[in-house]
Motif scaffolding. Structure first.
Motif, PDB file in Angstrom:
ATOM      1  N   ARG B 185       0.885  -1.164   0.000  1.00 36.25           N
ATOM      2  CA  ARG B 185       0.000   0.000   0.000  1.00 36.25           C
ATOM      3  C   ARG B 185       0.923   1.214   0.000  1.00 36.25           C
ATOM      4  N   ASP B 187       1.986   5.357  -1.668  1.00 39.23           N
ATOM      5  CA  ASP B 187       1.492   6.726  -1.699  1.00 39.23           C
ATOM      6  C   ASP B 187       1.415   7.261  -3.130  1.00 39.23           C
ATOM      7  N   GLY B 188       1.466   6.381  -4.109  1.00 39.47           N
ATOM      8  CA  GLY B 188       1.352   6.835  -5.491  1.00 39.47           C
ATOM      9  C   GLY B 188       2.687   7.077  -6.152  1.00 39.47           C
ATOM     10  N   THR B 215       2.967   2.291  -7.468  1.00 42.91           N
ATOM     11  CA  THR B 215       1.924   2.213  -6.437  1.00 42.91           C
ATOM     12  C   THR B 215       0.748   3.085  -6.845  1.00 42.91           C
ATOM     13  N   ARG B 216      -0.404   2.676  -6.367  1.00 41.81           N
ATOM     14  CA  ARG B 216      -1.622   3.387  -6.739  1.00 41.81           C
ATOM     15  C   ARG B 216      -1.846   4.620  -5.863  1.00 41.81           C
ATOM     16  N   GLY B 217      -1.510   4.483  -4.618  1.00 43.36           N
ATOM     17  CA  GLY B 217      -1.823   5.549  -3.670  1.00 43.36           C
ATOM     18  C   GLY B 217      -3.200   5.317  -3.102  1.00 43.36           C
ATOM     19  N   GLY B 218      -3.454   5.870  -1.920  1.00 43.18           N
ATOM     20  CA  GLY B 218      -4.771   5.704  -1.329  1.00 43.18           C
ATOM     21  C   GLY B 218      -4.809   4.622  -0.281  1.00 43.18           C
ATOM     22  N   PRO B 219      -5.977   4.426   0.326  1.00 44.12           N
ATOM     23  CA  PRO B 219      -6.075   3.514   1.472  1.00 44.12           C
ATOM     24  C   PRO B 219      -6.208   2.038   1.118  1.00 44.12           C
ATOM     25  N   TYR B 220      -6.234   1.718  -0.182  1.00 49.58           N
ATOM     26  CA  TYR B 220      -6.467   0.319  -0.554  1.00 49.58           C
ATOM     27  C   TYR B 220      -5.160  -0.417  -0.812  1.00 49.58           C
ATOM     28  N   TRP B 221      -5.187  -1.698  -0.457  1.00 45.28           N
ATOM     29  CA  TRP B 221      -4.023  -2.551  -0.721  1.00 45.28           C
ATOM     30  C   TRP B 221      -3.981  -2.930  -2.188  1.00 45.28           C
TER      31      TRP B 221
END
Lengths: 365, 299
Positions: B185, B187-188, B215-221
């Protein structure tokens, strides 16, 4: 520098100062934009039309000043800078000249220019190569650098599975929408923007609230037990290439009972014992129970119920966000909401094994 | 003249081959590299002196005898029992590192440019409250004014060295797998995954294989599934013209680096790092391996 006489070092310094002062002067007099920057380059070229005295120093000072003029991600400006090099004078004529780095200072300067392009993700094109070829020829090290860039950079151009547009919007709201769209795993997510005076809460007059929530999240709030609180947590940072933003989430503590049920269902589905629910061939296979489907929002460490980016990331704006959410989630009015906020820049407190660290952490609490 | 040679070397290497779109793969230190025909040190000049004296080292070593003997016994038992070869099927995976224990997280080695006097970045790897490893810190772009370092800003975590009994170095063998799996997880920001291997000749000591962990960023795994065929070879931070697919038999370390050139805080939460076998992945190597002009390759 050590191998050279002091006089030439002094001359080099003077030339560097001279060309940086040109940029300094223009930056103070005119607007700091592409036009001014290119006019500075043109000014140099017209002045040194024949001899190009100190062109290496000029390019180095130009590279340093690019970010200041906001042209560091512009390929056309880098092409413009290449024009400063004298043409056809530095093309090596033999293999020995190639291998012994014909005009090393000038070639290193061109390589540094391309280095900077790499750093800012500027991919050269064929026109750039044609210009470079006129200066150094196809065999020089500077041209090899260009060829390597042309091989590798387009390869990784679209490697990111979570793509970000090349030109990021300047507007904070547009940037926030981009970030929210990227972070929302659920395809069903709807992004709502509250802006202006229609929203209650004073701060929204100047700023905005961009919130992302899907239908699944709404139904999760509806199902939520009104005795247990929800949390507004943040601010977490989220990056879009070079821009960072602060976001907050509405979160519920993990529903351990449900998580256990999901885990059991997953284990049952994976086990071979449950592959067939019949004993005889003509027996009909029927489901014995309704298997709960776990949504993406229900994670082991908590359930994400909504995400938000506000213009100023203040507590007031978050309070009005929760109020705005209540219009679409009536159940939220009965559920207590706890704000667990920290300043976005603050570092995470590390509590180590040592007693000392523990004490420090206690003191700060 | 020596200066001339150094300069030449720096320019030769200065044809820094690549740094891609997201500024991940970055050479931070561009100083004058002296050409020599051999490499002196596996650490490339970043070796620090041992903090303890030889006598203390012997004392510590003697203390280790007990547990190491036990370990040796286990190894021997394992060897003579001759565990059968297990067939690997599509979708099989193995956790290489699962960060559900404080001890496993603390084994990892954290470093940053600050450790080598090359910058001001701060990094930390902590065992988080979610039973995961949290790699976080602050990436600083402030270049130290020593006249050598041109650009800076990197933080890195590296896996612990695998040891056999009596501290003999061992390697990972991932040759039966096709993919690297990571549940993270972030931070983008883009992170770089580095795989380094144990190679005999000094010319290969600094060979490393890289690929980017986006990484995608955000609260999702997210679960990143990176095929090993996509890893490209570099040496001393420079991508090589002559590419070859990664050899997974003797992996020494895996590391994760942040250095995307943007100043600010970063965090990457890691649940596990695993290897996976995907039968349908037929790609041997993602990059062309045609022969280029031999006069231009790696110069």
């Amino acid at each position: 520098m050590l191998g050279r006489d002091e006089k030439s070092i002094e001359v080099q310094k003077q030339l560097f100062i001279k060309s940086s002062s040109l940029f300094e002067e223009l930056a103070q007099k005119r607007e700091k934009d592409k036009l001014t920057f290119c006019s500075a380059v043109q000014l140099y070229i017209t002045k040194e039309l024949k001899y190009r005295r100190g062109h290496v120093e000029f390019i180095y000072s130009a590279l340093e000043n690019m970010e200041r003029f906001g042209v560091h991600r512009d390929l056309s400006v880098y092409k413009e800078l290449l024009e400063v090099f004298p043409k056809e004078k530095m093309i090596p004529r033999s293999t020995w000249q190639v291998e012994w780095q014909h005009f090393p200072k000038q070639q290193q300067c061109a390589i540094d220019l391309m280095d900077q392009m790499e750093d800012y993700g500027v991919i050269p094109d064929h026109n750039f190569g044609a210009r470079l070829e006129k200066i150094f020829g196809t065999e020089a090290h500077a041209f090899r650098k260009y060829r390597r860039m042309m091989y590798w950079m387009p390869k990784f151009k679209h490697a990111n599975p979570y793509p970000i547009p090349k030109e990021l919007p300047v507007d904070a709201l547009q940037l926030a929408l981009l970030a929210l769209k990227r972070m929302s795993v659920d395809r069903d997510s709807e992004i709502t923007v509250w802006q202006g005076e229609g929203v209650d809460g004073e701060n929204t007059k100047e700023t905005f609230i961009a919130s992302s929530q899907s239908h699944t999240q709404k139904s999760l709030i509806e199902k939520h037990n009104s005795d247990t609180p929800l949390f507004v947590e943040g601010g977490f940072t989220c990056w879009l290439r070079y821009a960072s933003m602060t976001y907050f989430i509405l979160r519920a503590d993990p529903d351990k009972k449900m998580l256990k049920r999901y885990a059991e269902a997953e284990a049952a589905a994976a086990s071979d014992d449950n592959l067939f629910n019949w004993n005889l061939f003509w027996e009909k296979e029927e489901a014995k129970s309704i298997v709960p489907q776990r949504s993406v929002h229900e994670q082991d460490d908590g359930t994400v119920l909504a995400m938000v980016i506000t213009g100023n990331a203040t507590k007031e704006s978050l309070v009005s966000w929760v109020r705005c959410l209540q219009t679409t989630n009536p159940a939220l009015e009965k559920i207590p909401v706890v704000f667990k906020l920290r300043t976005p820049g603050s570092e995470i407190q590390v509590i180590g094994n040592k007693d000392k660290d523990l004490q420090l952490a206690k003191n700060t609490e | 003249m020596a200066q001339g040679v150094c300069r030449y070397a720096s320019i030769m290497n200065g044809a820094r081959q690549v740094l891609f779109h997201h500024r991940i793969h970055k050479v931070f230190k561009q100083h004058l590299v002296c050409i020599s025909v051999w490499e002196k040190d596996k650490k490339g000049g970043n070796r620090k002196p041992y903090p303890v004296s030889h006598i203390e080292m012997i004392k510590d070593g003697l203390k280790m005898m007990g547990p190491e003997m036990k370990k040796f016994g286990d190894e021997m038992k394992h060897k003579f029992r001759a565990d059968p070869f297990v067939n690997i099927n599509d979708g099989d995976y193995e956790y290489i590192w699962k960060f559900n224990d404080r001890k496993r997280v603390e084994e990892w080695i954290v470093s940053s440019d600050h450790d080598n006097n090359e910058g001001q970045s701060k990094a930390n790897l902590t065992f988080s409250t979610n039973n995961t490893a949290l790699f976080h810190g602050y990436l600083s772009q402030q270049v130290p004014k020593d006249g050598v370092v041109k650009r800076t800003g990197y933080c890195n975590i590296r896996s612990p060295t695998k040891f056999l009994s009596f501290k003999r170095e061992d390697n990972h063998d991932w040759s039966c797998f096709t993919h690297l799996l990571m549940r993270v997880r972030g931070d983008g920001r883009p992170y770089m995954v580095t795989i380094s291997m144990d190679r005999f000749f000094d010319i290969n000591w600094f060979d490393q294989y890289h690929y980017t962990l986006f990484t995608r960023g955000g609260p999702y795994w997210q679960i990143a599934k990176i095929p090993f065929s996509k890893f490209y070879v570099t040496s001393k931070g420079r991508i090589q013209d002559k590419q070859e697919p990664i050899q997974l038999e003797r992996i020494t370390h895996l590391s994760i680096t942040i250095g995307d050139g943007n100043e600010g805080p970063f965090y990457l939460e890691i649940d596990y790092i695993a290897c996976m076998f995907d039968e349908n992945h037929k790609e041997a190597f993602a990059y062309e391996s045609y022969v280029t002009d031999p006069a231009h390759v790696n110069t």
